[in-house]
Scaffold this motif. Structure first.
Motif, PDB file in Angstrom:
ATOM      1  N   LEU A 108      -4.797  10.516   8.669  1.00 61.50           N
ATOM      2  CA  LEU A 108      -4.589  11.585   9.639  1.00 61.50           C
ATOM      3  C   LEU A 108      -5.171  11.090  10.954  1.00 61.50           C
ATOM      4  CD1 LEU A 108      -5.623  14.734   7.561  1.00 61.50           C
ATOM      5  CD2 LEU A 108      -3.329  13.799   7.893  1.00 61.50           C
ATOM      6  N   LEU A 109      -4.385  11.122  12.023  1.00 60.75           N
ATOM      7  CA  LEU A 109      -4.785  10.514  13.288  1.00 60.75           C
ATOM      8  C   LEU A 109      -4.718  11.514  14.435  1.00 60.75           C
ATOM      9  CD1 LEU A 109      -2.704   7.245  12.809  1.00 60.75           C
ATOM     10  CD2 LEU A 109      -5.167   7.505  12.424  1.00 60.75           C
ATOM     11  N   TRP A 110      -5.633  11.335  15.402  1.00 59.81           N
ATOM     12  CA  TRP A 110      -5.742  12.221  16.563  1.00 59.81           C
ATOM     13  C   TRP A 110      -5.628  11.398  17.833  1.00 59.81           C
ATOM     14  CZ3 TRP A 110      -5.322  16.319  19.279  1.00 59.81           C
ATOM     15  CH2 TRP A 110      -6.177  16.649  20.337  1.00 59.81           C
ATOM     16  N   ASP A 111      -4.632  11.717  18.637  1.00 62.19           N
ATOM     17  CA  ASP A 111      -4.432  11.089  19.945  1.00 62.19           C
ATOM     18  C   ASP A 111      -4.790  12.133  21.003  1.00 62.19           C
ATOM     19  OD1 ASP A 111      -3.501  10.053  22.344  1.00 62.19           O
ATOM     20  OD2 ASP A 111      -1.673   9.217  21.470  1.00 62.19           O
ATOM     21  N   LYS A 112      -6.038  12.098  21.445  1.00 60.56           N
ATOM     22  CA  LYS A 112      -6.521  13.117  22.376  1.00 60.56           C
ATOM     23  C   LYS A 112      -5.768  13.085  23.700  1.00 60.56           C
ATOM     24  CE  LYS A 112     -10.724  14.709  24.734  1.00 60.56           C
ATOM     25  NZ  LYS A 112     -12.186  14.481  24.918  1.00 60.56           N
ATOM     26  N   GLY A 169      -2.429  14.590  23.162  1.00 61.55           N
ATOM     27  CA  GLY A 169      -2.392  15.869  22.462  1.00 61.55           C
ATOM     28  C   GLY A 169      -1.507  15.843  21.231  1.00 61.55           C
ATOM     29  N   GLU A 170      -1.658  14.799  20.407  1.00 67.47           N
ATOM     30  CA  GLU A 170      -0.830  14.669  19.210  1.00 67.47           C
ATOM     31  C   GLU A 170      -1.679  14.382  17.975  1.00 67.47           C
ATOM     32  OE1 GLU A 170       3.600  13.206  19.844  1.00 67.47           O
ATOM     33  OE2 GLU A 170       2.148  11.630  20.269  1.00 67.47           O
ATOM     34  N   ILE A 171      -1.236  14.921  16.838  1.00 68.82           N
ATOM     35  CA  ILE A 171      -1.798  14.558  15.546  1.00 68.82           C
ATOM     36  C   ILE A 171      -0.696  13.904  14.723  1.00 68.82           C
ATOM     37  CG2 ILE A 171      -3.721  16.176  15.379  1.00 68.82           C
ATOM     38  CD1 ILE A 171      -1.847  18.109  13.920  1.00 68.82           C
ATOM     39  N   LEU A 182       5.905   9.149   8.164  1.00 66.45           N
ATOM     40  CA  LEU A 182       5.087   9.273   9.369  1.00 66.45           C
ATOM     41  C   LEU A 182       5.504  10.571  10.037  1.00 66.45           C
ATOM     42  CD1 LEU A 182       3.108   8.376  11.514  1.00 66.45           C
ATOM     43  CD2 LEU A 182       4.910   6.996  12.545  1.00 66.45           C
ATOM     44  N   ALA A 183       4.590  11.540  10.030  1.00 64.44           N
ATOM     45  CA  ALA A 183       4.886  12.875  10.554  1.00 64.44           C
ATOM     46  C   ALA A 183       3.895  13.205  11.658  1.00 64.44           C
ATOM     47  CB  ALA A 183       4.814  13.919   9.442  1.00 64.44           C
ATOM     48  N   GLY A 184       4.278  14.124  12.550  1.00 73.33           N
ATOM     49  CA  GLY A 184       3.371  14.480  13.630  1.00 73.33           C
ATOM     50  C   GLY A 184       3.827  15.687  14.401  1.00 73.33           C
ATOM     51  N   SER A 185       2.952  16.107  15.321  1.00 72.27           N
ATOM     52  CA  SER A 185       3.267  17.223  16.215  1.00 72.27           C
ATOM     53  C   SER A 185       2.200  17.273  17.300  1.00 72.27           C
ATOM     54  CB  SER A 185       3.322  18.548  15.459  1.00 72.27           C
ATOM     55  OG  SER A 185       2.019  18.965  15.084  1.00 72.27           O
ATOM     56  N   SER A 186       2.386  18.161  18.245  1.00 68.60           N
ATOM     57  CA  SER A 186       1.384  18.357  19.286  1.00 68.60           C
ATOM     58  C   SER A 186       0.231  19.188  18.736  1.00 68.60           C
ATOM     59  CB  SER A 186       2.005  19.055  20.500  1.00 68.60           C
ATOM     60  OG  SER A 186       2.540  20.315  20.128  1.00 68.60           O
ATOM     61  N   ALA A 187      -0.951  19.021  19.335  1.00 67.23           N
ATOM     62  CA  ALA A 187      -2.137  19.760  18.882  1.00 67.23           C
ATOM     63  C   ALA A 187      -3.179  19.768  19.985  1.00 67.23           C
ATOM     64  CB  ALA A 187      -2.713  19.130  17.624  1.00 67.23           C
ATOM     65  N   LYS A 188      -4.079  20.746  19.891  1.00 65.51           N
ATOM     66  CA  LYS A 188      -5.215  20.853  20.791  1.00 65.51           C
ATOM     67  C   LYS A 188      -6.505  20.587  20.009  1.00 65.51           C
ATOM     68  CE  LYS A 188      -2.812  24.184  23.751  1.00 65.51           C
ATOM     69  NZ  LYS A 188      -2.800  25.567  24.290  1.00 65.51           N
ATOM     70  N   PRO A 189      -7.597  20.243  20.709  1.00 61.17           N
ATOM     71  CA  PRO A 189      -8.816  19.808  20.023  1.00 61.17           C
ATOM     72  C   PRO A 189      -9.380  20.784  18.994  1.00 61.17           C
ATOM     73  CG  PRO A 189      -8.948  19.268  22.343  1.00 61.17           C
ATOM     74  CD  PRO A 189      -7.709  20.092  22.176  1.00 61.17           C
ATOM     75  N   HIS A 190      -9.206  22.082  19.207  1.00 62.72           N
ATOM     76  CA  HIS A 190      -9.832  23.058  18.307  1.00 62.72           C
ATOM     77  C   HIS A 190      -8.808  23.877  17.534  1.00 62.72           C
ATOM     78  CE1 HIS A 190     -13.750  22.095  20.011  1.00 62.72           C
ATOM     79  NE2 HIS A 190     -13.201  22.192  21.221  1.00 62.72           N
ATOM     80  N   ASP A 191      -7.591  23.371  17.405  1.00 66.80           N
ATOM     81  CA  ASP A 191      -6.577  24.089  16.634  1.00 66.80           C
ATOM     82  C   ASP A 191      -7.013  24.268  15.187  1.00 66.80           C
ATOM     83  OD1 ASP A 191      -4.928  24.357  18.786  1.00 66.80           O
ATOM     84  OD2 ASP A 191      -3.432  22.879  18.141  1.00 66.80           O
ATOM     85  N   LYS A 192      -6.683  25.415  14.613  1.00 66.17           N
ATOM     86  CA  LYS A 192      -6.992  25.713  13.216  1.00 66.17           C
ATOM     87  C   LYS A 192      -5.782  25.512  12.310  1.00 66.17           C
ATOM     88  CE  LYS A 192     -11.233  26.943  14.071  1.00 66.17           C
ATOM     89  NZ  LYS A 192     -12.356  26.078  13.627  1.00 66.17           N
ATOM     90  N   THR A 193      -4.593  25.437  12.899  1.00 68.56           N
ATOM     91  CA  THR A 193      -3.375  25.148  12.144  1.00 68.56           C
ATOM     92  C   THR A 193      -2.829  23.812  12.603  1.00 68.56           C
ATOM     93  OG1 THR A 193      -2.847  27.501  11.916  1.00 68.56           O
ATOM     94  CG2 THR A 193      -1.063  25.938  11.537  1.00 68.56           C
TER      95      THR A 193
END
Length: 201
Positions: A89-93, A96-98, A111-122
């Motif tokens: 599981l990878l975080w590209d700060k 804004g992608e996981i 290889l799956a992914g989506s956008s995300a924010k630092p404190h997202d719970k979902t």
């Protein structure tokens, strides 16, 4: 309530996952070739998520976890597991992608992914076969018998400190000629944290 984690959090939204987990509420909905039927199977599961060193792709910086998830059907806990997966599981700060890179013992790589924010719970991870970035590969036999047409998964960080996940593989089954959703869900409870100075494998 889960203890609040503060600070820069290099792992971003992946931070709460670190540790070892167990879940006894698993439900797998899938097609069973030998019985020629679609049915639910309940299962027990072990999972671990361990931080990895910083990964650098030129100017891209990825922080993340390597992980494993293994599941046994209820009543078969002393036997061979029916599901096993390994991945990252990878975080590209900066972007804004996981990402979730995962391989299954059945001969599938995603290889799956989506956008995300630092404190997202979902945390959601999506992939589509043939996509140039977030895609799916499977061995020749599975492609002919159970072609994956879409993949969606999500981890939910719950307020009580547990983690729930769902996984949905849209399959085209040769046996029936129809599409079906192969789904899995479970809720995991942390059974071990990682701390400096402690022995763990």
């Amino acid at each position: 309530m889960q203890k609040e984690i503060r600070g820069p959090q290099k792992l971003g939204p992946l931070t709460p996952l670190v540790g070892e987990w167990e879940g006894d509420e698993g439900v797998d909905l899938s097609y069973h070739n030998k019985d020629d039927q679609t049915s639910e199977t309940t299962y027990f599961e072990k999972a671990w998520f361990k931080p990895i060193p910083l990964q650098e792709n030129g100017r891209q910086e990825l922080w993340g976890l390597n992980y494993g998830m293994t599941a046994w059907r209820h009543g078969e806990e002393a036997m061979d597991p029916f599901h096993d997966e390994l991945g990252f599981l990878l975080w590209d700060k900066a972007h804004g992608e996981i990402m979730r890179t995962v391989v299954f013992g059945r001969g599938i790589a995603i290889l799956a992914g989506s956008s995300a924010k630092p404190h997202d719970k979902t945390l959601t991870f999506n992939a589509t076969p043939g996509a140039p970035h977030y895609g799916v590969l499977q061995n020749k036999y599975l492609l002919e018998r159970a072609e994956i047409r879409d993949f969606k998964s999500a981890f939910e960080i719950n307020d009580d400190g547990t983690v729930s996940y769902t996984s949905d593989l849209l399959l085209k089954l040769a046996a029936t000629g129809e599409e079906m959703h192969h789904t899995d869900r479970n809720t995991l409870h942390r059974v071990r944290r990682y701390h400096p100075g402690t022995e763990h494998n």
